[in-house]
Design a protein around this motif. Structure first.
Motif, mmCIF file in Angstrom:
data_model
loop_
_atom_site.group_PDB
_atom_site.id
_atom_site.type_symbol
_atom_site.label_atom_id
_atom_site.label_comp_id
_atom_site.label_asym_id
_atom_site.label_seq_id
_atom_site.Cartn_x
_atom_site.Cartn_y
_atom_site.Cartn_z
ATOM 1 N N GLU A 174 38.458 35.938 43.317
ATOM 2 C CA GLU A 174 37.264 35.983 42.474
ATOM 3 C C GLU A 174 37.488 35.206 41.181
ATOM 4 O OE1 GLU A 174 37.150 39.416 45.237
ATOM 5 O OE2 GLU A 174 38.670 38.624 43.868
ATOM 6 N N ILE A 175 38.691 35.295 40.634
ATOM 7 C CA ILE A 175 39.001 34.585 39.386
ATOM 8 C C ILE A 175 38.918 33.075 39.582
ATOM 9 C CG2 ILE A 175 40.871 34.050 37.764
ATOM 10 C CD1 ILE A 175 41.659 36.987 37.861
ATOM 11 N N ARG A 176 39.483 32.598 40.686
ATOM 12 C CA ARG A 176 39.454 31.160 40.955
ATOM 13 C C ARG A 176 38.013 30.671 41.168
ATOM 14 N NH1 ARG A 176 43.833 29.311 45.127
ATOM 15 N NH2 ARG A 176 45.116 30.114 43.409
ATOM 16 N N SER A 177 37.229 31.468 41.877
ATOM 17 C CA SER A 177 35.828 31.103 42.119
ATOM 18 C C SER A 177 35.040 31.086 40.812
ATOM 19 C CB SER A 177 35.191 32.089 43.101
ATOM 20 O OG SER A 177 35.824 32.036 44.357
ATOM 21 N N ALA A 178 35.319 32.047 39.937
ATOM 22 C CA ALA A 178 34.642 32.102 38.641
ATOM 23 C C ALA A 178 35.012 30.892 37.785
ATOM 24 C CB ALA A 178 34.999 33.396 37.915
ATOM 25 N N ILE A 179 36.269 30.462 37.860
ATOM 26 C CA ILE A 179 36.707 29.284 37.118
ATOM 27 C C ILE A 179 35.942 28.049 37.573
ATOM 28 C CG2 ILE A 179 38.642 27.668 36.831
ATOM 29 C CD1 ILE A 179 40.498 30.129 36.821
ATOM 30 N N GLU A 180 35.777 27.903 38.878
ATOM 31 C CA GLU A 180 35.051 26.745 39.420
ATOM 32 C C GLU A 180 33.604 26.742 38.948
ATOM 33 O OE1 GLU A 180 35.539 26.902 43.627
ATOM 34 O OE2 GLU A 180 37.673 26.370 43.561
ATOM 35 N N GLU A 181 32.974 27.919 38.959
ATOM 36 C CA GLU A 181 31.581 28.019 38.532
ATOM 37 C C GLU A 181 31.446 27.726 37.045
ATOM 38 O OE1 GLU A 181 27.806 28.293 39.696
ATOM 39 O OE2 GLU A 181 29.295 29.097 41.070
ATOM 40 N N LEU A 182 32.355 28.271 36.252
ATOM 41 C CA LEU A 182 32.310 28.045 34.802
ATOM 42 C C LEU A 182 32.587 26.589 34.452
ATOM 43 C CD1 LEU A 182 34.126 31.266 33.562
ATOM 44 C CD2 LEU A 182 31.829 30.546 32.878
ATOM 45 N N SER A 183 33.454 25.955 35.205
ATOM 46 C CA SER A 183 33.762 24.543 34.959
ATOM 47 C C SER A 183 32.509 23.689 35.110
ATOM 48 C CB SER A 183 34.854 24.055 35.921
ATOM 49 O OG SER A 183 36.065 24.748 35.687
ATOM 50 N N MET A 184 31.696 24.017 36.113
ATOM 51 C CA MET A 184 30.439 23.287 36.302
ATOM 52 C C MET A 184 29.457 23.569 35.172
ATOM 53 S SD MET A 184 29.788 23.330 40.433
ATOM 54 C CE MET A 184 30.068 25.084 40.684
ATOM 55 N N LEU A 185 29.454 24.816 34.676
ATOM 56 C CA LEU A 185 28.585 25.170 33.554
ATOM 57 C C LEU A 185 28.985 24.410 32.294
ATOM 58 C CD1 LEU A 185 28.078 29.038 33.859
ATOM 59 C CD2 LEU A 185 26.345 27.276 34.079
ATOM 60 N N GLU B 58 48.123 31.960 34.739
ATOM 61 C CA GLU B 58 47.497 30.717 34.279
ATOM 62 C C GLU B 58 45.993 30.729 34.544
ATOM 63 O OE1 GLU B 58 49.450 27.464 36.126
ATOM 64 O OE2 GLU B 58 51.400 27.847 35.164
ATOM 65 N N GLU B 59 45.614 31.227 35.713
ATOM 66 C CA GLU B 59 44.197 31.248 36.071
ATOM 67 C C GLU B 59 43.423 32.252 35.214
ATOM 68 O OE1 GLU B 59 43.673 31.731 40.269
ATOM 69 O OE2 GLU B 59 44.246 29.646 40.679
ATOM 70 N N MET B 60 44.039 33.381 34.901
ATOM 71 C CA MET B 60 43.372 34.348 34.027
ATOM 72 C C MET B 60 43.131 33.745 32.653
ATOM 73 S SD MET B 60 44.830 38.180 34.935
ATOM 74 C CE MET B 60 46.563 37.851 34.622
ATOM 75 N N GLN B 61 44.117 32.990 32.145
ATOM 76 C CA GLN B 61 43.953 32.343 30.842
ATOM 77 C C GLN B 61 42.871 31.272 30.898
ATOM 78 O OE1 GLN B 61 45.418 33.093 27.725
ATOM 79 N NE2 GLN B 61 43.677 31.770 27.261
ATOM 80 N N THR B 62 42.823 30.530 32.000
ATOM 81 C CA THR B 62 41.784 29.511 32.166
ATOM 82 C C THR B 62 40.402 30.146 32.183
ATOM 83 O OG1 THR B 62 43.281 28.073 33.423
ATOM 84 C CG2 THR B 62 40.916 27.667 33.655
ATOM 85 N N LEU B 63 40.277 31.258 32.907
ATOM 86 C CA LEU B 63 38.998 31.973 32.960
ATOM 87 C C LEU B 63 38.573 32.425 31.570
ATOM 88 C CD1 LEU B 63 36.673 33.340 34.499
ATOM 89 C CD2 LEU B 63 38.185 35.307 34.854
ATOM 90 N N ILE B 64 39.495 32.980 30.823
ATOM 91 C CA ILE B 64 39.212 33.433 29.457
ATOM 92 C C ILE B 64 38.739 32.262 28.596
ATOM 93 C CG2 ILE B 64 40.266 34.323 27.336
ATOM 94 C CD1 ILE B 64 42.203 35.906 29.233
ATOM 95 N N THR B 65 39.465 31.154 28.662
ATOM 96 C CA THR B 65 39.151 29.975 27.857
ATOM 97 C C THR B 65 37.758 29.433 28.158
ATOM 98 O OG1 THR B 65 41.502 29.376 27.769
ATOM 99 C CG2 THR B 65 39.904 27.639 27.269
ATOM 100 N N LEU B 66 37.368 29.470 29.429
ATOM 101 C CA LEU B 66 36.062 28.955 29.831
ATOM 102 C C LEU B 66 34.926 29.921 29.528
ATOM 103 C CD1 LEU B 66 36.990 27.413 33.301
ATOM 104 C CD2 LEU B 66 36.364 26.140 31.248
ATOM 105 N N LEU B 67 35.182 31.215 29.688
ATOM 106 C CA LEU B 67 34.120 32.218 29.563
ATOM 107 C C LEU B 67 33.783 32.582 28.128
ATOM 108 C CD1 LEU B 67 32.151 34.226 30.891
ATOM 109 C CD2 LEU B 67 34.066 35.847 31.089
#
Length: 229
Positions: free
Chosen positions: A12-23, A193-202
């Motif tokens: 779910e975290i990886r999928s959220a990162i992909e969606e946020l990257s597009m946003l 790393e992915e959790m930090q990326t998610l935080i940074t994007l969100l």
């Protein structure tokens, strides 16, 4: 969609990162200076991200059932309005402007209130992930409680706070929770790393929503727009 993600080995975290990257790519270059008309937040993609993060919350187990239901209802309320006129409510800012113009933003069943509480719930999830990134071995019950105390508790009444305190006893141990968050063949370092990326994007989107609400609903405390539940 969840089954497809599992087959692809995505978390779910990886999928959220992909969606946020597009946003992020769709955002105006000058996000810092928030203009209500020039800083749209696409409704459906943002709500999809929140749904993915809700699935992260599910990993904590039934102890988060009340919060999970609240998040789901807020997402549903916003989705229903968006689906009533997808073109008009393409971005979340238009929803806020509509309700403020109609004088409905401060009502208990408003989408403005749903968005505010949804954002606060995402603040809670961000705080929890930040703690796990900083100290992956931290006691889960302590991490959840501390995250709650700095985000949702100041806005909750004593009944909600007491119920949350009781529910903490059912929080899984750290190792179980971390293993549930991992995608196939993923290790702890990659997850961190992915959790930090998610935080940074969100976080910028959450800050933007809070800032937009402050600008739209000036003097929140005196106008009754605090939405303390």
């Amino acid at each position: 969609m969840k089954r497809k993600r599992e087959m692809e080995g995505k978390s779910e975290i990886r999928s959220a990162i992909e969606e946020l990257s597009m946003l992020v790519k769709a955002q105006p270059a000058t996000v810092g200076d928030i203009n209500l008309d020039a800083a749209p937040i696409p409704t459906k993609p943002f709500l999809h991200v929140c749904t993915l993060i809700l699935q992260v919350l599910d990993k904590i187990g039934p102890t988060m059932a009340v919060l999970r239901q609240d998040i789901h209802q807020n997402i549903q309320r916003l989705e229903n309005l968006c689906e009533s006129d997808p073109t008009k409510y393409l971005n979340l800012i238009e929803i806020l402007k509509k309700e403020e113009g109609e004088g409905n933003a401060r009502k208990g069943s408003s989408c403005s209130k749903a968005l505010l509480w949804l954002t606060r719930s995402m603040d809670f999830m961000v705080a929890l992930l930040q703690k796990l990134v900083k100290d992956p071995g931290q006691n889960m019950e302590q991490a959840v409680e501390e995250s709650y105390n700095i985000t949702l508790k100041p806005r909750h009444g004593w009944i909600s706070s007491a119920a949350f305190k009781v529910a903490l006893k059912l929080v899984p141990d750290n190792r179980t929770f971390i293993s549930l968050l991992m995608a196939k063949d993923q290790n702890c370092d990659v997850l961190k790393e992915e959790m930090q990326t998610l935080i940074t994007l969100l976080v910028p989107f959450l800050e933007q929503i809070h800032s937009v609400m402050v600008r739209m609903f000036v003097n929140l405390s005196s106008s009754g727009f605090e939405f303390i539940g």
